[in-house]
Structures are given as C-alpha cells and as structure tokens.
Scaffold this active site. Structure first.
Site, PDB file in Angstrom:
ATOM      1  N   TYR A  11      27.999  20.064  41.170  1.00 43.98           N
ATOM      2  CA  TYR A  11      27.146  21.642  41.118  1.00 43.98           C
ATOM      3  C   TYR A  11      28.156  22.518  39.871  1.00 43.98           C
ATOM      4  O   TYR A  11      26.973  23.791  40.068  1.00 43.98           O
ATOM      5  CB  TYR A  11      27.840  21.733  42.713  1.00 43.98           C
ATOM      6  CG  TYR A  11      26.826  21.818  43.733  1.00 43.98           C
ATOM      7  CD1 TYR A  11      26.544  20.294  44.382  1.00 43.98           C
ATOM      8  CD2 TYR A  11      26.150  22.479  45.180  1.00 43.98           C
ATOM      9  CE1 TYR A  11      25.821  19.758  44.900  1.00 43.98           C
ATOM     10  CE2 TYR A  11      25.921  22.610  45.936  1.00 43.98           C
ATOM     11  CZ  TYR A  11      25.798  21.024  45.808  1.00 43.98           C
ATOM     12  OH  TYR A  11      24.914  20.773  47.086  1.00 43.98           O
ATOM     13  N   LYS A  14      33.665   6.977  45.166  1.00 48.44           N
ATOM     14  CA  LYS A  14      33.143   5.792  45.113  1.00 48.44           C
ATOM     15  C   LYS A  14      33.670   5.509  43.461  1.00 48.44           C
ATOM     16  O   LYS A  14      32.696   5.286  42.102  1.00 48.44           O
ATOM     17  CB  LYS A  14      30.950   6.495  43.987  1.00 48.44           C
ATOM     18  CG  LYS A  14      30.187   5.687  44.222  1.00 48.44           C
ATOM     19  CD  LYS A  14      29.593   4.794  44.960  1.00 48.44           C
ATOM     20  CE  LYS A  14      28.457   3.399  44.580  1.00 48.44           C
ATOM     21  NZ  LYS A  14      28.145   2.496  45.868  1.00 48.44           N
ATOM     22  N   ASP A  18      28.699   4.985  50.493  1.00 46.17           N
ATOM     23  CA  ASP A  18      27.460   4.432  50.837  1.00 46.17           C
ATOM     24  C   ASP A  18      27.702   3.812  51.983  1.00 46.17           C
ATOM     25  O   ASP A  18      27.019   4.186  53.068  1.00 46.17           O
ATOM     26  CB  ASP A  18      26.775   3.967  50.173  1.00 46.17           C
ATOM     27  CG  ASP A  18      27.664   2.553  49.083  1.00 46.17           C
ATOM     28  OD1 ASP A  18      28.957   2.931  49.376  1.00 46.17           O
ATOM     29  OD2 ASP A  18      27.215   1.580  48.814  1.00 46.17           O
ATOM     30  N   ASP A  55      27.740  17.198  50.243  1.00 43.97           N
ATOM     31  CA  ASP A  55      26.579  17.603  50.978  1.00 43.97           C
ATOM     32  C   ASP A  55      25.891  16.453  51.242  1.00 43.97           C
ATOM     33  O   ASP A  55      25.142  17.367  52.267  1.00 43.97           O
ATOM     34  CB  ASP A  55      25.713  18.253  49.180  1.00 43.97           C
ATOM     35  CG  ASP A  55      24.384  19.271  49.992  1.00 43.97           C
ATOM     36  OD1 ASP A  55      24.364  19.572  50.322  1.00 43.97           O
ATOM     37  OD2 ASP A  55      23.841  18.698  49.373  1.00 43.97           O
ATOM     38  N   ASP A 101      24.901  16.609  56.221  1.00 37.62           N
ATOM     39  CA  ASP A 101      23.654  16.755  56.817  1.00 37.62           C
ATOM     40  C   ASP A 101      23.194  15.014  57.757  1.00 37.62           C
ATOM     41  O   ASP A 101      22.701  14.904  58.999  1.00 37.62           O
ATOM     42  CB  ASP A 101      22.381  17.049  55.541  1.00 37.62           C
ATOM     43  CG  ASP A 101      21.678  17.713  55.477  1.00 37.62           C
ATOM     44  OD1 ASP A 101      22.715  19.115  55.572  1.00 37.62           O
ATOM     45  OD2 ASP A 101      20.954  18.144  55.071  1.00 37.62           O
TER      46      ASP A 101
HETATM   47  C1  IPM Z   1      24.770  23.331  52.501  1.00 42.40           C
HETATM   48  C2  IPM Z   1      23.713  23.475  51.325  1.00 42.40           C
HETATM   49  C3  IPM Z   1      24.086  24.614  49.699  1.00 42.40           C
HETATM   50  C4  IPM Z   1      24.713  23.267  48.876  1.00 42.40           C
HETATM   51  C5  IPM Z   1      22.194  24.723  49.186  1.00 42.40           C
HETATM   52  C6  IPM Z   1      21.805  25.789  50.136  1.00 42.40           C
HETATM   53  C7  IPM Z   1      22.912  25.083  47.465  1.00 42.40           C
HETATM   54  O1  IPM Z   1      22.407  22.441  51.327  1.00 42.40           O
HETATM   55  O2  IPM Z   1      25.951  23.950  52.264  1.00 42.40           O
HETATM   56  O3  IPM Z   1      25.021  21.907  52.677  1.00 42.40           O
HETATM   57  O4  IPM Z   1      24.292  22.225  49.201  1.00 42.40           O
HETATM   58  O5  IPM Z   1      25.802  22.989  49.482  1.00 42.40           O
HETATM   59 MG    MG Z   2      23.604  20.422  52.245  1.00 45.13          MG
END
Ligand code: IPM
Ligand code: MG
Length: 366
Positions: free
Chosen positions: A146, A196, A228, A252, A256
């Site tokens: 990032y 990894k 993975d 990240d 999710d």
């Molecule tokens: C998160 C989001 C952010 C990230 C985006 C909005 C830049 O997906 O906080 O997980 O990738 O960190």
């Molecule tokens: Mg995210």
C-alpha cells in the site's frame, strides 16, 4: 467529568445514514456516564473532493490533529463514478491512505465474531460454526504494498509497465507483532502468523523478526500458516483461530473473507491504532448502490463506536454492553437486508430501526 473531542467523518454512500445510528448510541453512553463528548464533523472522501476540491481537506487534517479519537464512515464511489476524480485524488488514495499515514495507525484490529445464536447468518454449516466464531485479525496498516515505492512508465520495448514494492523494515514488523502477541497473551494464547515465506522475501524477514520477538511472550504459542492455506482454513474450521497477524495486503483480503464467513461485511467493525492517535471505521465499503434507501446495516459502524469506547476511552463495560445490545437485537429474530433474504420468518429492520432497537436494549440494561 471527562471531556473528549471526537472527530466524525461520515464519508460517502451509506456512511452518513449509518453514522447517525452510531451517534444515537454514543449519546446514550454519554448520558449515563460521567463523560461528555464534543463531536466535530469533518469532510472526508469523495464528497469532500466535490465540495472542497480535496478528499482530505486541510480543515479535516486540522481536526485529526486536535481530537482524542476519530470515527470514520466508509468512503468511495462506484467504479464508473470514481472516474470523475483524478486517480491520485480518489478517496482511497487521496484521503484514507494519507490519513492512516498521518496518524501512523499501524495496528488494525478486525474482530470476526459471531455468537452461536447468530450462526444462521453465516454461510457455513452449523457443525462448522460450533460454539460460534470468535477471532481477531491484526493487520499491519501503514506499510507493505500500500505504501511502498511505485513506478509507472513505458519500458525500452515501448510497453507500459508498473512496479510497486512491498516494503517493510524490521521496526515496522516488530511493533505490529508485539501488538498481536500482547493481544494473544490476553486471550487464548495461540497466535497464528499468516505469511507467504515460500515466495516472498518480505515474509522471510517478517518471520525472522517474529522468532526474535516470540521469546518475550513465552506463554503464547505461535502457529505458522501460509496465507493461501489460511483462506481455506477460515472456511473449513474458523474455530482453530484466535488471533491472526499479517501484513497489510493479506489483512485487507482475509478480513473481507472474515466478513464472508460471518454472512456480511456489515458485521465487521475495526480499530486503527497508532502511538498517539486512533480512528475507528467499518471494514466495508460505502455501498453506493443502496445509499439513501435506509436499508444499510449499521452494526459495523456502531461496533466501531464500541471499539472506540474500549480502545481509546477504556470503557470496557460499556463497550461490551453495546456489543451485547446489538447481538441481542439479532438474537431476538430480527435481521437486516445484508444478512437475510426477505421471507415470512424474518422481520427485516431498516437502518434507523436497528439503531432504535439497540438503543432500547442498552437502556433496558440499567
Ligand atoms: C479496508 C478497505 C481499504 C483498504 C480501502 C478502502 C482503501 O478495503 O479498510 O479494508 O484497502 O485498506
Ligand atoms: Mg478492505
């Protein structure tokens, strides 16, 4: 009486409507404790770009610098609308990452938690969920891909190319690992290190630093897992995890997936902690497709307020009360549109109805 200045950045899409519900809950906490909150709103995100010409305006930066804690709603536009903003000024690159860097919020805590009574929201089978899902992902938040060096250009063969570097130094790795070890020591004392190292040199260094830090926490058992494999294990047997630590990009993606195994990203609040400052945000996006319809689930937002009570203000009991109230509403048989399809068995709550029910439960606790 304690007095706190709290920055409130509602963000884009569903941000403002879920923020209202978080503030509703914060007011109850304020009224029943010896505490007062000064809420300071700030423009942040795509809306700020259109109103101020900058997704992270100077006025908002000044708010960041003077508050005790910050609450931030989701930001961003849909794929098409994003193109109305120059790439480097889009709210993710132009506001969120600069804020993370400015506040140096290197430690991102993302609880993935679903009590057994809410197991029906998860896509996983009841026998996989067992006694419920209760783990926390610790994501490094200000390093790695990032924030690494980026280069875009045309090479000697006339081909467009891009390079983005996954950069960490040992101090950056050490401080996030220490946070994860400390958290693990206060919980089940099993720390999953997600990496990894069979491919990435950054993971090799990460693991070397881990071996150096680990003797300081002799009670914590470290388990290594490739990222993975961890993605699969999260689906097949989430109860093996308690604390998981990982670099920025892995965090990240896996966080999710954490939302996925709960049944919705609407159940994923988060805390972003730095040495001096902290901010709190839902892990999900701004869901522009449903914005303004009053159907967004405010759980992640209210949960982010609860995390602020806990991490920034040390109000552990009230934080727990907020969690209990939210989970209690769902356990009573209610749902929100992200968690269930409409059917005769489901009483669907709109955004403000969920907030009202949580408020009722909170008030009934006394
Ligand atoms: C998160 C989001 C952010 C990230 C985006 C909005 C830049 O997906 O906080 O997980 O990738 O960190
Ligand atoms: Mg995210």
């Amino acid at each position: 009486m304690e007095h706190y200045k709290i920055g409130i950045f509602a963000g884009d899409g569903i941000g403002p409507e879920i923020m209202v519900e978080g503030i509703k809950i914060l007011k109850i906490i304020e009224q029943r404790n010896d505490i007062s909150f000064e809420l300071i709103p700030g423009a942040f995100g795509a809306n700020a770009y259109f109103s101020h010409g900058n997704a992270f305006p100077d006025e908002t930066k000044a708010i960041c610098d003077k508050v005790d804690a910050l609450i931030k709603g989701p930001i961003g536009l849909n794929h098409e609308d994003s193109k109305k903003i120059p790439i480097d000024m889009q709210p993710e690159r132009g506001a969120l990452l600069p804020m993370r860097r400015r506040l140096n919020t290197y430690a991102n805590f993302r609880p993935v938690s679903l009590p057994k009574a809410l197991g029906h929201f998860s896509p996983l089978k009841a026998e996989v969920i067992g006694e419920g899902i209760d783990l926390i992902m610790v994501r490094e938040l200000v390093g790695g891909l990032y924030f690494g060096n980026k280069e875009v250009g045309v090479n000697a063969q006339g081909k467009r190319y891009v390079t983005e570097a996954l950069e960490y130094d040992e101090d950056q790795i050490k401080r996030i690992l220490i946070e994860a070890f400390k958290l693990s020591a206060s919980r089940k004392k099993v720390l999953h290190n997600i990496h990894k190292s069979n491919v990435l040199k950054s993971s090799v260094l990460w693991n070397e630093v881990l071996d150096e830090v680990s003797p300081e926490f002799p009670d914590v058992e470290v388990k290594h897992m490739l990222v993975d494999a961890a993605a699969t294990a999260l689906c097949l047997d989430p109860s093996q995890f308690d604390v998981m630590v990982m670099e920025n990009m892995f965090g990240d993606i896996l966080s999710d997936q954490g939302g996925g195994i709960l049944g919705s990203l609407g159940l994923m609040p988060s805390a972003c902690i730095g040495p001096d400052k902290a901010y709190y945000e839902p892990s999900h996006g701004s869901a522009p497709d449903i914005a303004g319809q009053g159907i967004a689930n405010p759980y992640s937002m209210i949960g982010s307020f609860a995390m602020m009570l806990e991490y920034s203000l040390g109000m552990h009991e009230e934080a727990k009360n907020v969690w209990d109230a939210m989970q209690g509403v769902f356990a009573d048989g209610f749902s929100t549109a992200d968690l269930s399809k409409s059917s005769a068995d489901v009483i669907m709550l709109k955004t403000h109805e969920f907030g009202d029910k949580v408020a009722e439960k909170l008030l009934a606790q006394q």
